[in-house]
Each structure stands twice: as C-alpha cells, then as structure tokens.
Design a protein around this motif. Structure first.
Motif, PDB file in Angstrom:
ATOM      1  N   TYR A   1       0.829  -1.191   0.000  1.00  0.00           N
ATOM      2  CA  TYR A   1       0.000   0.000   0.000  1.00  0.00           C
ATOM      3  C   TYR A   1       0.865   1.243   0.000  1.00  0.00           C
ATOM      4  CZ  TYR A   1      -3.601  -3.316   1.317  1.00  0.00           C
ATOM      5  OH  TYR A   1      -4.454  -4.369   1.324  1.00  0.00           O
ATOM      6  N   ALA A   2       0.391   2.286  -0.679  1.00  0.00           N
ATOM      7  CA  ALA A   2       1.131   3.540  -0.694  1.00  0.00           C
ATOM      8  C   ALA A   2       1.268   4.055   0.725  1.00  0.00           C
ATOM      9  CB  ALA A   2       0.421   4.551  -1.575  1.00  0.00           C
ATOM     10  N   GLN A   3       2.482   4.485   1.037  1.00  0.00           N
ATOM     11  CA  GLN A   3       2.759   4.962   2.385  1.00  0.00           C
ATOM     12  C   GLN A   3       1.933   6.208   2.702  1.00  0.00           C
ATOM     13  OE1 GLN A   3       4.352   3.287   4.985  1.00  0.00           O
ATOM     14  NE2 GLN A   3       6.229   3.355   3.779  1.00  0.00           N
ATOM     15  N   SER A   4       1.826   7.104   1.743  1.00  0.00           N
ATOM     16  CA  SER A   4       1.236   8.405   2.040  1.00  0.00           C
ATOM     17  C   SER A   4      -0.285   8.379   1.987  1.00  0.00           C
ATOM     18  CB  SER A   4       1.774   9.445   1.065  1.00  0.00           C
ATOM     19  OG  SER A   4       1.705   8.947  -0.243  1.00  0.00           O
ATOM     20  N   SER A   5      -0.848   7.647   1.025  1.00  0.00           N
ATOM     21  CA  SER A   5      -2.293   7.726   0.900  1.00  0.00           C
ATOM     22  C   SER A   5      -2.991   6.450   1.335  1.00  0.00           C
ATOM     23  CB  SER A   5      -2.675   8.029  -0.552  1.00  0.00           C
ATOM     24  OG  SER A   5      -2.410   6.904  -1.353  1.00  0.00           O
ATOM     25  N   GLY A   6      -2.228   5.361   1.468  1.00  0.00           N
ATOM     26  CA  GLY A   6      -2.845   4.123   1.909  1.00  0.00           C
ATOM     27  C   GLY A   6      -3.538   3.351   0.809  1.00  0.00           C
ATOM     28  N   GLU A   7      -3.522   3.866  -0.423  1.00  0.00           N
ATOM     29  CA  GLU A   7      -4.165   3.149  -1.518  1.00  0.00           C
ATOM     30  C   GLU A   7      -3.317   1.931  -1.892  1.00  0.00           C
ATOM     31  OE1 GLU A   7      -4.772   5.545  -4.948  1.00  0.00           O
ATOM     32  OE2 GLU A   7      -6.124   4.101  -5.896  1.00  0.00           O
TER      33      GLU A   7
END
Lengths: 602, 507, 275, 316
Positions: free
Chosen positions: D79-85
């Motif tokens: 998952y993307a660290q910054s947005s969680g997507e």
C-alpha cells in the motif's frame, strides 16, 4: 510538380483523418455522458493535494478540509462568530467540567448514524455511540495507527499512555476514558488541560467506527466511513468529489447562534440559509491545484468557485489595500473576504548552534545574544511583507499573533522595525567582524518562493555587514528532510510558520518550553528557567486576565532574549464566485464552513 | 548513322555546388547509339562516366545541385528536362555497380520485378513477360520468392537485367555492372546483357575494364575530364591495354617462410548476412610459401580467398590446423605477427585513416615496432615514400587529398616498412583504373625483389595475377582445388573450376 | 545548412561565450542576487529589464544565467560525451564480448528509468545540490551518445584502415583512441552539442520542479519564478529567460545539425551528384 | 528457438536485477527519509525510533533489497505509504489515465513528423525542406515548460470564451475527453514533433540515397512509389525502435509537467510525488513495472524487427 504535391497533400489529409478517427474511437471507450438532473455543485480549489483521509493523519489543513466534512467531531467552531467559539456538533451540549478541571463529561447526540458501508454487518450504517469516541481516541495511541495527532493528548489522559505501552489491546479499558452509558462519556485528565474542548474540535479527534478501520486496513485512509455532512465519491491526486450525506441529521441553522452580524455578513446573502438544515449543496468538489497561475486561471474561467487570490495577482484584484477593496470589474462576479491567519511566521534561532545560541560562558553568551539581536534588527519585516504578502500581512512583536485573545496591542514594536545602524553598532560593540562572524546557514525546502525568501534574507544580512559567502542556502529535497535537520538540531536558524491548532496562545508558547526541546516541538532548543516556570503555571489555568498576563510576560521574555526574528501573520484574500453563498475560512476551523455553503444557479 | 535511336548533342552538366560552382562534369558530349548496338564507355575514374549515365537516366536533379543543358533525343523525342519517373517506360533504364544494394533489401525480388511490370506493361502480358525474361536468362523461378540478400551478386545483377528485359527499354545504361563480381559471375552477367541486346535494346556499358569492352562491345567510347575523347568501332581481337609487365625472377625455393597445414576457419557469428554463420569458410588449407616467392590465390567470390588472408594476418581466428611462421613459430604475439605478414587491402581509399596525415600513417608502424626515434622518423618516412615512388611533398596531406594510385602506394609503404616476411595483397588493384593498376603491380613486384619478401596475390581474375606469380593456388568453397607452377597450371588446368576461370578470362 | 548560416551561428555562440566570460571575470552580472530594487519594477535606466518580485535586477540575472548555462552545458556536454564516446567505442570494438554486454546492460538499466525520475532521485540522494543535478544529467545523457558511437564503431571496426592498424600491431586501446574515436569527430561534436541542448532543457524542468542548480541563478530558476507572474501579465522575467534560452538552444542545435551534415557529406565519397 | 528464449529470459533477469538494484539504492536507500513526515508535531525519541523501525530504515541494505525482491516475486505490491491506496490499483488507475492523455499526442506527433519528414526528404535542400527543418529546430529548441506557460497564459487571457478547460480531467463523454486532452496534446505535439522530424528525416534521407532507390527510379518509379513502397519499408526499423521504446515511458513515467500543470491525475504526478516524499512501496512498484515494461518492449521490438526485415527473419 504540382500534381505530385497534390498527391502528397491528399495523403496527409488521409493520415490526419485516420489519426482523428483513432482518437475518437479511443474516447468512445469511455462512459457515455450521464444525464443527471441539475445538481448543486460547489467547487473548492486548494493549493495542495489531500493525500490521506484518515483522521489520525489529518495533520495539514488540506486533510482537515475533507476529513471534517466526511467525519464528525464532538465540537465545532461557530460558522460566523469571531473570535472563534465552540459549539456542540456530535456532542449534544458543551462539556461539563468538574471543579478541579480534571474531568469532562460529554453527552452525544442520539440517532446519528455512520454512512452505509460494506464494513458493517449488513452494509448499513449503525448509530454512533460513546464507545466509538473512546475507540477513536485510543486509536491514536496504538503504534500501528502511526497517528500524527496523539501529541494533543499525550500525558494528559489517565491511563492512556500506559495502555499504549502495554501493547494497545482494545479489549482493555482505559481509566481516563470512562463510558458512562451508550451516549455519554467522561474524560479524566492527569492535570488540568483547559484546551481539551478545542482539541475535540480538531479533525484528529473525528469519530471513526472500528469495523471500518478493521475492514479496510491500510486502505481505510481512502475509504472514509463517517457521520459527517458529506460522503466521499471519488478521490485522486487532482480532485476529491463529495456527495451530500442523505442521512445527515437535521440541525436547522440558527443564524444568531452562529454569530451572524449584519454589519459584517449582511451583504453575503447568508440570511437565505436560516432555518434550513445543512448540507445545502448536492456535491462538494475539492480541486487540488498547486500551481497558483493555473488555479487563478481556473477560478477566473469559472471552473472552480473558490480560491485564495495568489500573491502575484493581488494588485489586479484589489483596488486598494487598506481597507482592502476588490477591483470594480471583479465585483460583478466575485465576492471577497480578507482574513488574517491565526498563524505566525518567524525565524527561530537554534540555541544549541555554535555562534548564535545560548552559551554557558556569560561573556560569550552576551556576545551571541548581541549577534541575534543584530540579525533581528537587520531583518526588514516591512519589505518582506510588501514583497511576499502584498503589504497585507500583520507585523507584530513577539510570538502571540493579533488574532488571539491574549495579543498585547501595547507591546513596543521596536523589535520589528528595522534599524541597520543599531545592528551594525551592536556587532561592532561585541567584537563581531566579517572574519569572525559564524556561518549563517539558511535551510529551505526546494521551491522557488523559498529561494526568493532566502535571497531577500541574504540581502538584509549583507546590509548589516554579513559577508556574502557566510550567508548560505541549504536546500532540502523535501519538507521531511528539512524537518529532520531541525529535529536533529543541524541548522542555526529555523524559518517556519506555525498555524494555531486551537485559538489559544498556549499552542505557540509551548514551542519555547524547555522540556519540549528537539526532537520535541521546541525546535530552537530555547531554555529559560523563568519561562518554563511561567509556562507550567499558565498551562493548567483557565482563561482569564491572570493567565493573559503570564502569557504576555513569556512573550516579552522571548523578545528580550532575541530568541527569534518575529513575527508576521499572513492575511489571506479569499475569493469566491457570487453564485456561492458562503463565508469562507481557511484557518484552524478546517472547512467546517463548507456544510453551510449554498449555491444559487443563475 | 541513320538508324540511331539515341542522339546526344552538346550535353553539358555544370556543378552548382558551393565551392565548385561552374565546374563542368560533362562538357559538350556528342554521340549517338543505334538500335541494338552494344556501346562501351571507359575512362579513368572521375572522367564523368557515371555522371553521363545519371544524366541519360534523368536522375540528375536539374537546378538543385547542377544544371544540365544540351539535348538527349530518343527516337526523336526530347528527354532532357523529364525526370525518370515521368518518362514513358521503355525508353532508358539503368543498372548499377553494387547489384545486391541495388535491389530493395526488404522485398522479394519477385515483388520488385512485378512492380516494374505493373508500371510499364498492360495487365494481361505481365506474368508471361516476367516468365520469359527469367527463362531467357536461365534464372530459376524459385528465385522470385527470395530476398536480394539471399542471392549472389551475379544473380542480383541478372535479376536487374531481367527487370530491364521485362520492359525491354530502347537503351539500357549499365554502369560498371560487373566490377564487383568475380570472373565467372561477370561472364554470366555479360551474357545476360547480350541476350537483352539480341532482343533489340541498345546497351551502353560503362566500365573501367577496357578488355571487357573490347571483348563484348561493337563500339568503344573513352571519356576524359568530362569530354568524349575516343569514339570508334572495336575491331575483332583488339585488347586495349598498356605495356606488359615483366615477370619477376623465380624464387630460390628453399626454406619456407610460411607453412599452412589443414587450416580451418568458420564464418563469424555476426559476420555476413548470408545466413552461413558458423559454417566453414576454410575447410583445410595446406600450402607452403618460400622466401621471395609469389603465390597467386585465385577463385570465385565466396571461395575463402579473403578469409585465408585474414586468418594469416590474425584478423580472423583459425579454428583448426597449423600455421607456422619462418620455421616453428606457431603462436606469434601481436608484434611478432606484424613483422611476419602484412596485408594490402583492395580499396586504398578506405585503408588509410582519414584523420591522419601521410607522415603519421607511415610513421605509426615504425614507432610501434622499431627502435627508430621520433627525431629520425621523418627521414625514415621519406625513405619509404621514395621507395614507393612518392615525394616528401605529401608529408602533410590527408588521404582524401591523394589520388587512388597515391593512396595505394601509401598503403603499400605502410605495409612494407616493417619489412614483413610475407606481404599479402587482397585484390590490390581491383579498385584502380587500368593505368594505375599496372603501375601498382609493377611496384609490388619490384619491392618484393628488393626486400626478398614472399608475396601472396589474391584475385578473382586469373589474368591479372598470373603474369607476376610463380605459382597459382586455385580455391573453391574453402578448399584448395589446384596448386602448381603458374605456367603448368595455365597450360594444363586439371580442375574444372580452373578451366572455367581460364575460359571466362579469354572470352 | 549553409556555411553562411553556420558562421552566423558561431558568431551568436561567440556572443554568448563573451557574455559568460564577462561574468566569470566579474565585468557584469555580479549583483544578480542583490534585492535592492523595487518589487516588479519596470524597465528603467538602473534596471534595463526591470526587477523581479524581491527587487533583483532581471538583466543582471539573465547575464549571469548565460554563464550558468554555459557552465552546465559544457560540463555536462563534455563529460557525458566523453564518457559516452569511450563506453560506446569499447562496446562497439568488443561487440558481443563482455565489455559490450556489461555496457549494454548498464545502458538498458538507465534507459528503463524515466529521466526526470532518475534525475530527481539522484538529486535527492545526494542532497539538492548543483553537482547532484549535473551528475544526474551526465549519468543519463551519456547513454544515447554511447549507443551512437557503438553503432559507428561497429561500422568503423570493419573498415580496412582499422583492420590495417590491427595488422600493424596497434593495441586495441590505441586503435580506439587513435583510429576510431578521431574518425567519429563530427558525430561527437554533434552529440556533444545535442547533449548540451538536452542539459539546458533539463535544467529548466528540474528548476521548475525545485531541484535545479541551486548555487546561483539560471534561466530555469527565472522561468520557474515567472510561472506565477505571467498569469498577471508580467513578462519581464519570463522573456528575459526564455528568449536567450531559446536562442542558445537553437544555435547549439543548428550547429549540431551542421556537424551531422558534414559527416554525412564525408561518408559519400563520390561527391554531390548522389541523389 | 529454445536457445533464443533462454537467452532472452537471461537478459530479462539481468535487466530486472539492474533496474531494481539501481533504483532501489537511489530511490529507497538514499531516498528521502519519511520518518519526519509521518510524525506528529511533538515527537519523542521513542516515537521516532518506532516509526523508523516500522518503515524498515533500521535494516541493512541487503535485507531490505532481498525483502523487496521477495515481495515483488509474489506480486505483493503493498500500500502507498502516504495515501494508503493499494499500489496495484493506484498504478492501474493512473497509468491508464496517462495513456489516455498521451496516446493521441503520441500518435499525432509521430504521424505528423513522419509525413513532414517524407515531404522534407522529397524536397531535400529546397524551400519545403528548409521550412520544415527550421520548424523542427524551433520545436526542438522550445522548452516544454515555456510552451505550457504560454498555453496557460493564452487560455487564461482568452477569458470565458475559451472552449478548452484550463485544467482538470474528465472522460465522462467523448467530447469532454477531447476538450480535456486538447491543450496537453497540443503542447506535447509542439515540443516532440521537432525531435521526431529530425530523426525521421535523417533516416529517410539516408535511405533515399541508397542504390536500390536509384534503381527504382532508373526503372521509372515515381516519388510516391519510391517513398511508400521502397523507402518507408526500409525505414521501419529505426521508426519502430523510436515508437516502441517510448511506450513504456508513456505508461510508466507519463508526463509529469503536463499532468501537474493541467491537473491530470496520471502516473507521472504520482511517481514524482512518491519520489519527493519517499513513498517506498509506490516507488518500488513503479521501478519494477518499468523494468518489466522495458523487457516486454524489447521483445516486442525484436519480434517487429523480424517481421519487417527479412534479413533478421532468415537468420534464426
């Protein structure tokens, strides 16, 4: 020859047609246009993108704007009242505080429901209870959450830090978060924390359901399940689209209660929303447009309804600056509000740094104090304000900004008036010469405006006799890297802006409290026993003249110690299209106003 | 000449190129060609032969780089000013020197033949015309499915002639059609041209090879510096050419300087595109070479002659067999090998580094291998220049400032200044015109005698090398098919290939 | 390209060089960073092209940018071309053998990573400094040079004069240095100029993204400043940077063309008559 | 054939290792430290250490790299660290947008360049050639940033009459889509067509000078036949190289400038943001993705070469 050219021309046309055909075909794969009934849409432009919709990560104004509209906080700020005042939101009433100021009893509104979501058993949103509030608070202390807001309550609530240290097991209860019944809770503090209700209006404190956090896992940050006025439809790096939450509770607007003042708000058409229940628009769009020229162009073309007027167009936008007045040709289309931001811009000296900081040797300490004072005297706030903030910013001495109740209007402004001669004299008297002046490294994140700010700063320093090669720029690739340099105490000067998290000067004064030194929020590592004593005393006091006097003494101490080059509060020119009925705000209230926005179609 | 179909009057081509503006490439050319006539056009390189061909074909873009004036009349119709594409087919077609490059590499020869047929013939007769052209040139139908790179040079050239035959042009200009081919292919191509002539097309053969013209043509024209200097009928049996060269003294026949035993080499994996990588280029070559001896290596193209030369000088790895130098030396180092054998390449213009002066070119091997100091090197270079008959005026010239003959002499000087035991010359004269060619051969012979080197002369052309060689080695498909005293082999060739080569040579 | 046009290009380039030399010698463009003028001042006798937001002299900044541009261009162009030429010549000379394989692999790896990302990554890895940006450019721009030189070397390697040098016993390294590289001279000049063009253009993009040359001022920095000003009708900064940038890039590109056409002319031995 | 496949896969593996190793060290190991972006305002040293450890910064290089390879092998993009997507959905979504944004300009740019280069080669040295060469030089000399600024200024100063949006992205209808891509496409074509022309013109001119062209003309082929039936098939190799090798860049890097200026949520912006804030999972996925794309494209190009050039076809 002619004939041949003609043949080539035909070919060109044929190929062009083929290309066009391909392009159209490509387009056809997309959805057919949806015929939707006329929706009321309000499009809000922001200068940075929201990346994370998890309340635990709502550290920036860009996040809070979306979070506060899809989630509920216990309290919120009144729409129109200034200075900012709290009113209940998810809570039924304002909290009851015990006499010792250590426990707060909060009752929740009944019948408030989360939106429907696959996270819930039957897919339907269930009622919000006090247990959700307690869970949301505990969640911040769970290391797995990676909360950026836990500091608001750290060491304040009984048993919470211990619960986290013991492994953050949600089946265990926390003594400081007492569930009185399904809709009532009591918070027990370790020591008085008069700012607590404010923190419960902060987006960090938004109430989330445990089912959703568990169900979505890492992707919870993109799948908000809240009880706020809107729900999320789509979200990417350029746009977030929100739709009105149909199940949102009915809370008719009481304009008097919201702080309506005909003198201030009379011309905005806000009377139209009286007695109706928000939200008023069907869709709320956030457009993330970092490039100010593109943002302004989109605003002028009607592609967005709201923007901050960028600095570079202010002279076209404003007919005059004091009082600010919009240019005539814009008045037919737009409305404007000029608001001072409850925030401070300053350059804090790092007291640990060689040459500039506090020193154990009194003589050297005296010299370095003089150096700091000389730099402060050399800084030209007026020019800084003119160049970067179109002369609209408010310059003030010390760190307590004018927008806060504890601001001292009688404080001497000497420390913000440039005096190059005085600065040179100070340097000469204390034996500072071009040869022995310490290296002044100015760290900025990599942006062109930050470069400009540095170059102006260097220009100021050249005027007081700092040699050119001793004022150097250090650019950091990301803000995170700059932050790391601050936290590791690597830079002699920390140029930062601090936006208030709640309307209380304590939020700024804690930046100079000794025990908060790096990596805490006291980035300048300022240390003054008297200051710490006063801070500890004031921080547990309810607002009142006595506390205000303490705050002001601390402020004067900072000025006398030449702890920072300070300060300025930016004034922002908020502009919106006349089709929107709104009283926009961008500060700590974090987008609560958006639920009150209505749109009238032409 | 009443029956002439092509009348060229006062044809002049003037350069418009910057720097050389006004120079005349063709200067008032007048001649005519009769129907079915076979005309030969020769002359030294740069005399304007090819320019004349391009002008006749309408391929000189009038006005852009050069201006063309005069008149070219075909059957009474003016062709000048009409670009090739706008002419009615069947007037003048052309074929050129490099037959493989002259065909589109990514299309089958069949499709290219058909394209020409489509453009010039009515729908009904296309197929039959192509068929009959192929059969009259004795080319198998299977060739139509092939791509040019899958054919030999001779086959490609005959396909080009076949293209011409399909449209049976009034005149075919053949610009050096055989100079890139070996003797056997050359003969096949010339026969094909003759078939075309018998079908009624006049042929203008441009060649630097006057013997070829003498053998095949009715009339011979010679150009020099843009002018037509000779235009006369070829009398039977006349072989134009310069004085004969002297046969060198025979070798003393003792101690071999080079002994090859069963040398095997494979084609390079990334080498030629003919799809034969990894196959044998040399399939066991055995011979000896004595000091001072001249060995002629002869064979059709692709037989492995050049590979042998490259193996000997170390440009190509041998994968089997033994090569012994001057006794027992089997694995010479780079330096040792350099003093054992040197190679003179076919194309002198390409065998000299274009960015080096004559001085540097000749000094380089000396500085590398001998003890000559930098101060003496100039005298040494002058000495070698004198030996190849050049003066020290050329010291600071670059290769492109020299004539072809001069270039070849520099290349020879560079090769012999190390005084190698064996000098190998790979088609040393094929790229030179007649006069220079004989001077170069004389020079090689002379140097060989002076320095007592062994000389290996490689050629596809029996006649050009046998006159100076002591022995002949005939190769075919990587093998030695005949090896013996020159006189003996010429008098009684035992192998059919040798016989064919000999036959092709004498016409 | 005609000789006349080439001479014009050379003289324009000469003007740029003269301006840069003046900056290096301290004759002009020294006070490019003094913020002493008015905000967005117009054209005046003190400020020939006006001033920018913080009151710096746009004319002086543009002059200093000439020096920055040439510094960046020469450094990146020179080093990338040299590296590319050496690598390409080695790969071409030993085609199919291990030096070639390793270099091809390396080129493939660099090609697989988009330029802006790689440049940004290197700039971030080394801290946002000028040297990092230059290194990033060199690291990516040597690849196309190397590919071309490799192809050219393969061609030259089969030329009789290279083989003749081999036979004479010249070592491979010397063959590359003496017989192959000198004969790719026009190609290298053209490529070097094109690398300079690429470097100048990349500098604008990187400055715009906030990772350009940080020590001084450059056209990229000026253009990045002006992005915000153009919307409000202030073109001084934008034009003072983009016009000289365009001019320099245009001249360099034209000269690259000139060298390339000279080379094409060389390889056609038989003169101008060829179609 | 088996040898060929074996060789190709060995090459692919070597390339993937190189790409991942280089980008891993640059982007992740030496890349920005995300710890301080993820921390609250008043962090304690323990919290810093905890985040540091959660992000894996305390492990050594080999451990982190091997861990990454392991995850890529099982296609666990995280998952993307910054947005969680989820990174897989993030890449799928944004790379399609970038493709839709850039493909029309890409096709148009190449087609236009090819046409103009043929015209140029046909009239070599005359005024159409000079005009086209000059235009190509102007296009090459113009910075993308400058073009975008100028376009934006033009759009915003044309007031409300403009038909094309200043920014944004919509594929709700064909018309909407075309309106949104019009300006980015124009910018893309303006700055890329010059480079294409330069290369295509050189290639075509070189082929025009070949012997087989002379033969075709000597047998009476007209300029159109010469261009389309003789020259073009022989130019396909370099053209294919140029076209095919730009495809992964379209998919993987998009166009950061166009995307950020025109507010289009494509992969260019996502990957740049990931670099600037050190979002490891996204970066690693993008790098892997681009390596895979390159390997695929190399094989595609190989196949195409064989298809257009019989010389390569016959050799194996």
């Amino acid at each position: 020859m002619l004939e041949k050219t003609n043949r080539d021309g035909q070919l060109l046309r044929r190929v062009l047609l083929a290309t066009l055909g391909m392009t159209v075909l490509l387009g056809c794969e997309d959805r057919a246009p949806e015929q939707t009934p006329q929706l009321k849409v309000y499009r809000h432009a922001m200068d940075q993108a929201t990346v994370d919709l998890d309340p635990a990560a709502a550290a920036t104004i860009y996040s809070t704007f979306v979070v506060n509209n899809v989630y509920d906080t216990l309290f919120m700020y009144k729409y129109l009242a200034r200075p900012y005042a709290l009113k209940p939101n998810l809570a039924a009433t304002l909290p009851e505080v015990s006499a010792d100021g250590l426990s707060y009893t909060i009752r929740l509104r009944r019948g408030v429901k989360f939106i429907d979501s696959p996270a819930f058993d039957n897919g339907q949103g269930r009622e919000v209870t006090a247990a959700d509030v307690v869970y949301s608070m505990m969640r911040h202390f769970d290391p797995a959450t990676r909360s950026q807001g836990a500091w608001l309550w750290q060491g304040r609530i009984q048993g919470l830090d211990q619960w986290a240290a013991a492994g953050a097991d949600y089946s265990k209860s926390v003594s400081g978060l007492e569930l009185v019944d399904s809709h009532q809770l009591r918070i027990h503090l370790t020591r008085p924390y008069p700012q607590l209700p404010y923190t419960l209006a902060n987006a960090f404190s938004a109430v989330v359901p445990k089912e959703a956090v568990d169900h979505f896992g890492r992707e919870f940050s993109r799948n908000p399940v809240g009880s706020g006025p809107f729900e999320l439809v789509s979200f990417d790096t350029s746009k977030a689209v929100l739709r009105a939450n149909e199940g949102f509770r009915s809370v008719p607007v009481d304009l008097a209660e919201e702080g309506f003042d005909p003198a201030v708000h009379g011309e905005l058409g806000i009377e139209a929303i009286a007695g109706r229940s928000p939200p008023f628009v069907d869709e709320l769009e956030f457009h993330f447009v970092p490039e100010s020229s593109a943002r302004w162009a989109a605003f002028r073309r009607g592609e967005v309804d709201f923007t901050l007027a960028p600095n570079e167009v202010l002279d076209l936008t404003l007919a005059q600056t004091s009082p600010p007045q919009m240019a005539e040709e814009l008045q037919t289309d737009y409305r404007m509000r000029v608001a001072t931001e409850p925030a401070v811009l300053f350059n804090i000296f790092n007291m640990d740094s060689e040459g500039f900081g506090q020193h154990t040797d009194p003589l050297q300490n005296e010299r370095q104090h003089a150096l700091r004072c000389a730099i402060i005297a050399g800084f030209d706030w007026q020019q800084h304000n003119e160049r970067f903030y179109f002369d609209l910013g408010e310059i003030f001495p010390g760190v307590i900004p004018p927008d806060v109740a504890e601001f001292d209007p009688n404080l001497s402004t000497d420390s913000v008036i440039r005096d190059v001669d005085y600065a040179k004299r100070l340097l000469a008297e204390h034996g500072w010469t071009a040869e022995n002046l310490p290296l002044l490294t100015f760290g900025v994140p990599g942006s062109i405006t930050q470069r400009n700010i540095f170059e102006q700063f260097r220009s100021f320093m050249l005027d007081i006799g700092y040699p050119r090669d001793k004022v150097v720029l250090q650019q950091f690739a990301t803000f995170g890297d700059l932050n790391r340099a601050w936290k590791r105490s690597e830079l002699p000067i920390i140029n930062k802006g601090w936006g208030l998290d709640y309307p209380d000067a304590e939020n700024i004064l804690q930046l100079f409290y000794g025990p908060n030194r790096t990596p805490g929020s006291n980035d300048g590592n300022y240390q003054n026993d008297q200051y710490d004593l006063w801070y500890e005393k004031a921080s547990v006091m309810q607002p009142g003249p006595e506390r205000t006097e303490l705050y002001r003494s601390m402020n004067r101490l900072l000025i006398d110690d030449c702890a920072a080059i300070t300060g300025l509060s930016r004034t922002q020119v908020l502009m919106w299209n006349r089709r929107a009925i709104a009283y926009p705000d961008r500060a700590m209230v974090g987008g609560f106003y958006l639920r009150f926005v209505d749109v009238v179609e032409d | 000449m009443s029956d002439s179909i092509l009348e060229v009057r006062d044809l002049t081509v003037t350069l418009r190129h910057r720097g050389a503006s006004g120079r005349r490439l063709l200067d008032a050319i007048d001649f005519s060609v009769a129907a079915g006539e076979f005309v030969g056009l020769s002359g030294p390189s740069g005399s304007g032969k090819s320019t004349l061909a391009l002008a006749l074909l309408g391929l000189i873009d009038d006005g852009k780089q050069a201006s063309v004036s005069g008149s070219i009349e075909l059957n009474g119709g003016q062709l000048l000013g009409q670009p090739a594409a706008q002419r009615d087919g069947r007037c003048i077609a052309g074929i050129f020197q490099d037959p493989v490059a002259a065909l589109n590499p990514v299309r089958t020869v069949g499709s290219q033949l058909r394209e020409v047929a489509q453009r010039h013939l009515p729908r009904g007769s296309r197929q039959s015309q192509v068929q009959s052209a192929l059969s009259s040139l004795q080319l198998p139908d299977a060739l139509l499915q092939r791509y040019p790179f899958q054919l030999s040079g001779g086959q490609c050239q005959r396909i080009a002639i076949c293209m011409a035959m399909v449209i049976s042009p009034a005149v075919l200009i053949a610009d050096e059609p055989t100079s890139a081919l070996d003797t056997l292919s050359q003969q096949a191509v010339m026969q094909a041209l003759d078939v075309l002539r018998q079908q009624g097309s006049a042929i203008v053969l441009i060649s630097h090879d006057r013997r070829l013209i003498g053998r095949w043509c009715d009339r011979s024209m010679v150009m020099d510096a843009g002018r037509l200097t000779v235009n006369q009928a070829v009398s039977e049996g006349e072989l134009p050419g310069g004085p004969k060269y002297r046969k060198p003294a025979a070798s003393d026949g003792n101690s071999p300087v080079l002994r090859c035993h069963g040398v095997v080499a494979r084609h390079r994996a990334n080498g030629s595109s003919k799809g034969n990588r990894g196959s044998a280029a040399l399939a066991g070559i055995t011979f000896e070479l004595s000091a001072g001896e001249t060995l002629a290596v002869v064979g059709p193209s692709g037989c492995g002659k050049s590979t042998l030369a490259r193996v000997l000088v170390g440009l190509h790895p041998a994968s089997g067999g033994r090569i012994q130098w001057g006794g027992a030396l089997e694995r010479p180092s780079r330096r040792q090998r350099a003093r054992m054998a040197q190679l003179v390449f076919q194309n002198p213009a390409l065998s000299l580094s274009p960015t080096k002066t004559v001085m540097k070119l000749i000094a380089e091997p000396m500085l590398l291998h001998t003890t000559v100091s930098r101060s003496q090197v100039k005298d040494e270079v002058a000495k070698w220049l004198a030996r190849v008959g050049l003066s020290t005026e050329l010291f600071d010239r670059y290769p492109h400032q020299l004539s072809g003959g001069q270039q070849q002499r520099i290349a020879i000087a560079r090769a012999i200044c190390l005084e190698p035991r064996v000098l190998i010359a790979d088609e040393p004269v094929a790229a030179l015109d007649d006069d220079t060619r004989q001077a170069a051969l004389r020079l090689l012979a002379q140097i060989q005698v002076q320095h007592r080197m062994a000389l290996i002369l490689i050629s596809h052309d029996l006649s050009s090398v046998t006159k100076v060689s002591d022995r002949v080695l005939v190769m075919d498909a990587g093998r030695v098919v005949e090896l013996g005293e020159t006189a003996g082999v010429l008098a009684a060739p035992s192998h059919p290939l040798t016989q064919a080569l000999l036959a092709a040579d004498c016409g | 390209m005609s000789r006349w046009a080439a001479q014009l290009c050379w003289s324009i380039l000469g003007t740029y060089v003269a301006i840069a030399v003046g900056v290096w010698c301290g004759l002009w463009g020294q006070n490019y960073d003094l913020a002493g003028g008015p905000k967005w001042g117009g054209i005046s006798s003190d400020y020939w092209l006006g001033t920018n937001l913080i009151g710096q002299d746009i004319f002086a900044r543009s002059l200093t940018s000439v020096a920055t541009a040439l510094q960046t261009g020469l450094m990146v162009g020179g080093l990338a071309t040299m590296a590319g030429a050496l690598a390409g010549a080695c790969a071409g000379y030993w085609r199919g053998r291990w030096p070639d394989r390793i270099l091809l692999w390396l080129m493939g790896v660099i090609d697989a990573i988009p330029f802006v990302l790689l440049a940004a990554a290197i700039a971030y890895a080394l801290g946002a400094q000028f040297i990092a940006v230059a290194l990033a450019m060199i690291l990516t721009l040597w690849v196309p040079v190397a590919r071309l030189v490799r192809a050219e070397t393969q061609k030259l390697r089969t030329m009789p004069y290279v083989e003749s040098a081999q036979i004479i016993g010249v070592s491979p390294v010397l063959i590359i240095l003496r017989h192959i590289l000198p004969n790719t001279w026009h190609l290298l000049m053209a490529q070097g100029l094109l690398v300079m063009v690429a470097a100048l253009k990349a500098e604008v993009v990187l400055s715009f993204l906030g990772i350009g040359s940080q020590a001084s001022v450059s056209w990229g920095v000026m253009i990045a400043e002006s992005t915000q000003e153009v919307a409000s009708g202030r073109f001084n900064n934008f034009l003072a940077a983009s016009i000289p940038l365009f001019g320099l890039v245009f001249v360099l590109g034209s000269l690259a063309d000139f060298f390339q056409s000279r080379r094409a002319g060389d390889s056609r031995a038989s003169g101008p008559m060829q179609a | 054939m088996r040898d060929y496949l074996l060789k190709q896969s060995l090459n692919a593996v070597a390339l993937m290792i190189g790409v991942t190793l280089l980008s891993f060290s640059l982007l992740v190991y030496f890349g920005p430290d995300q710890t301080y972006s993820l921390l609250g305002k008043n962090p304690t040293p323990e919290q810093i250490a905890s985040v540091h450890q959660q992000l894996g910064y305390d492990q050594n290089f080999a451990e982190r790299y091997l861990d990454f390879l392991k995850r890529m092998l099982v296609l666990d993009l995280g998952y993307a660290q910054s947005s969680g997507e989820a990174v897989s959905s993030l890449l799928a979504r944004t790379s399609m947008i970038s493709l839709a944004l850039l493909l029309p300009g890409f096709v148009l740019g190449h087609a236009l360049a090819l046409l103009l280069s043929m015209l140029s080669a046909q009239y070599q040295g005359r005024w159409p050639d000079r005009l086209i060469s000059m235009a190509s030089m102007v296009s090459m000399s113009t910075s993308t940033v400058v073009v975008i600024i100028a376009l934006q200024w033009w759009l915003s100063s044309s007031g409300d009459s403009g038909w094309f949006p200043v920014r944004g992205w919509s594929t709700d209808s064909v018309i909407d889509y075309l309106r949104h891509i019009a300006m980015p496409t124009l910018a893309l074509v303006l700055v890329s067509v010059g480079y294409h022309i330069r290369i295509y013109r050189a290639v075509i001119c070189e082929e025009m000078g070949q012997d087989y062209v002379r033969t075709a003309r000597a047998f009476g082929a007209g300029p159109v036949v010469v261009l389309f039936r003789h020259v073009l098939p022989n130019c396909l190799l370099p053209i294919i190289t140029r076209v095919v090798f730009s495809v992964p860049l379209l998919l993987v890097s998009g166009s950061l400038l166009l995307e950020s200026y025109f507010g289009i949520p494509g992969i260019g912006k996502v990957s740049f943001d990931a670099i600037t804030n050190g979002d490891q999972p996204v970066l690693l996925a993008i790098v892997t993705f681009s390596g895979v794309a390159l390997v695929l494209v190399q094989n595609l190009a190989d196949a195409l070469y064989r298809w257009v050039d019989p010389r390569l076809r016959v050799q194996t």
